[in-house]
Design a protein around this motif. Structure first.
Motif, PDB file in Angstrom:
ATOM      1  N   SER A  10      44.953  34.812  48.802  1.00 12.02           N
ATOM      2  CA  SER A  10      44.660  35.729  49.899  1.00 12.02           C
ATOM      3  C   SER A  10      43.557  36.685  49.469  1.00 12.02           C
ATOM      4  O   SER A  10      43.592  37.218  48.362  1.00 12.02           O
ATOM      5  N   VAL A  11      42.609  36.893  50.353  1.00 10.03           N
ATOM      6  CA  VAL A  11      41.458  37.719  50.024  1.00 10.03           C
ATOM      7  C   VAL A  11      41.024  38.478  51.272  1.00 10.03           C
ATOM      8  O   VAL A  11      41.251  38.020  52.400  1.00 10.03           O
ATOM      9  N   GLN A  12      40.408  39.617  51.051  1.00  6.25           N
ATOM     10  CA  GLN A  12      39.921  40.402  52.178  1.00  6.25           C
ATOM     11  C   GLN A  12      38.601  39.834  52.707  1.00  6.25           C
ATOM     12  O   GLN A  12      37.881  39.129  51.991  1.00  6.25           O
ATOM     13  N   VAL A  13      38.306  40.170  53.945  1.00  5.31           N
ATOM     14  CA  VAL A  13      37.040  39.774  54.542  1.00  5.31           C
ATOM     15  C   VAL A  13      35.884  40.256  53.656  1.00  5.31           C
ATOM     16  O   VAL A  13      35.887  41.395  53.189  1.00  5.31           O
ATOM     17  N   GLY A  14      34.945  39.343  53.405  1.00  3.57           N
ATOM     18  CA  GLY A  14      33.818  39.655  52.540  1.00  3.57           C
ATOM     19  C   GLY A  14      34.049  39.336  51.077  1.00  3.57           C
ATOM     20  O   GLY A  14      33.111  39.424  50.265  1.00  3.57           O
ATOM     21  N   GLN A  85      32.571  27.469  45.167  1.00  3.63           N
ATOM     22  CA  GLN A  85      32.441  28.920  45.137  1.00  3.63           C
ATOM     23  C   GLN A  85      32.285  29.399  46.567  1.00  3.63           C
ATOM     24  O   GLN A  85      31.364  28.969  47.270  1.00  3.63           O
ATOM     25  N   MET A  86      33.164  30.291  46.989  1.00  2.00           N
ATOM     26  CA  MET A  86      33.162  30.773  48.364  1.00  2.00           C
ATOM     27  C   MET A  86      32.929  32.277  48.355  1.00  2.00           C
ATOM     28  O   MET A  86      33.733  33.029  47.797  1.00  2.00           O
ATOM     29  N   ASN A  87      31.831  32.691  48.941  1.00  2.00           N
ATOM     30  CA  ASN A  87      31.473  34.111  49.027  1.00  2.00           C
ATOM     31  C   ASN A  87      31.435  34.549  50.486  1.00  2.00           C
ATOM     32  O   ASN A  87      31.377  33.725  51.398  1.00  2.00           O
ATOM     33  N   SER A  88      31.444  35.857  50.677  1.00  2.00           N
ATOM     34  CA  SER A  88      31.365  36.432  52.027  1.00  2.00           C
ATOM     35  C   SER A  88      32.366  35.773  52.968  1.00  2.00           C
ATOM     36  O   SER A  88      32.037  35.362  54.087  1.00  2.00           O
ATOM     37  N   LEU A  89      33.592  35.708  52.511  1.00  2.00           N
ATOM     38  CA  LEU A  89      34.611  34.995  53.279  1.00  2.00           C
ATOM     39  C   LEU A  89      34.919  35.693  54.588  1.00  2.00           C
ATOM     40  O   LEU A  89      34.889  36.932  54.682  1.00  2.00           O
ATOM     41  N   LYS A  90      35.217  34.877  55.589  1.00  4.45           N
ATOM     42  CA  LYS A  90      35.512  35.350  56.943  1.00  4.45           C
ATOM     43  C   LYS A  90      36.921  34.892  57.340  1.00  4.45           C
ATOM     44  O   LYS A  90      37.429  33.913  56.799  1.00  4.45           O
ATOM     45  N   PRO A  91      37.525  35.550  58.319  1.00  4.09           N
ATOM     46  CA  PRO A  91      38.863  35.104  58.760  1.00  4.09           C
ATOM     47  C   PRO A  91      38.877  33.643  59.199  1.00  4.09           C
ATOM     48  O   PRO A  91      39.875  32.947  58.982  1.00  4.09           O
ATOM     49  N   GLU A  92      37.793  33.169  59.767  1.00  2.00           N
ATOM     50  CA  GLU A  92      37.746  31.778  60.219  1.00  2.00           C
ATOM     51  C   GLU A  92      37.664  30.776  59.071  1.00  2.00           C
ATOM     52  O   GLU A  92      37.745  29.564  59.304  1.00  2.00           O
ATOM     53  N   GLN A 122      45.777  26.749  49.554  1.00  2.00           N
ATOM     54  CA  GLN A 122      45.663  27.587  50.738  1.00  2.00           C
ATOM     55  C   GLN A 122      44.720  28.760  50.496  1.00  2.00           C
ATOM     56  O   GLN A 122      44.812  29.452  49.477  1.00  2.00           O
ATOM     57  N   VAL A 123      43.835  28.974  51.440  1.00  2.00           N
ATOM     58  CA  VAL A 123      42.946  30.136  51.437  1.00  2.00           C
ATOM     59  C   VAL A 123      43.228  30.947  52.694  1.00  2.00           C
ATOM     60  O   VAL A 123      43.191  30.410  53.801  1.00  2.00           O
ATOM     61  N   THR A 124      43.517  32.229  52.503  1.00  2.00           N
ATOM     62  CA  THR A 124      43.797  33.114  53.627  1.00  2.00           C
ATOM     63  C   THR A 124      42.876  34.327  53.536  1.00  2.00           C
ATOM     64  O   THR A 124      42.845  35.007  52.508  1.00  2.00           O
ATOM     65  N   VAL A 125      42.123  34.578  54.600  1.00  2.00           N
ATOM     66  CA  VAL A 125      41.175  35.689  54.641  1.00  2.00           C
ATOM     67  C   VAL A 125      41.590  36.637  55.760  1.00  2.00           C
ATOM     68  O   VAL A 125      41.717  36.226  56.903  1.00  2.00           O
ATOM     69  N   SER A 126      41.808  37.899  55.407  1.00  2.00           N
ATOM     70  CA  SER A 126      42.233  38.851  56.431  1.00  2.00           C
ATOM     71  C   SER A 126      41.664  40.231  56.164  1.00  2.00           C
ATOM     72  O   SER A 126      41.090  40.454  55.097  1.00  2.00           O
TER      73      SER A 126
END
Length: 126
Positions: A10-14, A85-92, A122-126
């Protein structure tokens, strides 16, 4: 051939995450390796691929439009590991992420063309 993903969470937006996919039973350097994702109720979606030249970790990578400029796919053929590598993650971007390998042939965005799959992370962005 077995594929095991890790690195989700789980990670925050961005924020950023790096997913890993350890492959055993065969090399990754002669095959197309790909990342796909699937959100609940949605079809499995193409994310990124790398088509190695078979001689090094460098090859031709491709990305879905939704992740271009934010995600980077790479591999370490000595360790038989695929990365995302996933940067600038978004809720979508929230989804289960899977790595996959083709049995032969060039990369494709069509999940049906991949013979080997991991169990997902699982990747969760919120």
């Amino acid at each position: 051939v077995q594929l095991v993903e890790s690195g989700g969470g789980s990670v925050q937006v961005g924020g950023s995450l790096r997913l890993s996919c350890v492959v055993s039973g065969d090399t990754i350097s002669r095959y197309c390796m790909g990342w796909f994702r699937q959100a609940p109720g949605e079809a499995r979606e193409d994310v990124a691929h790398i088509d190695s030249d078979g001689r090094s970790d460098f090859g031709t990578s491709s990305y879905a439009d939704s992740v271009k400029g934010r995600f980077t796919v790479s591999q370490d053929s000595a360790k038989n590991i695929l990365y995302l590598q996933m940067n600038s993650l978004k809720p979508e971007d929230t989804a289960m992420y899977y790595c996959a390998r083709r049995r032969y042939g060039a990369c494709s965005p069509n999940a049906d063309r991949y013979a080997y799959w991991g169990q997902g992370t699982q990747v969760t962005v919120s």
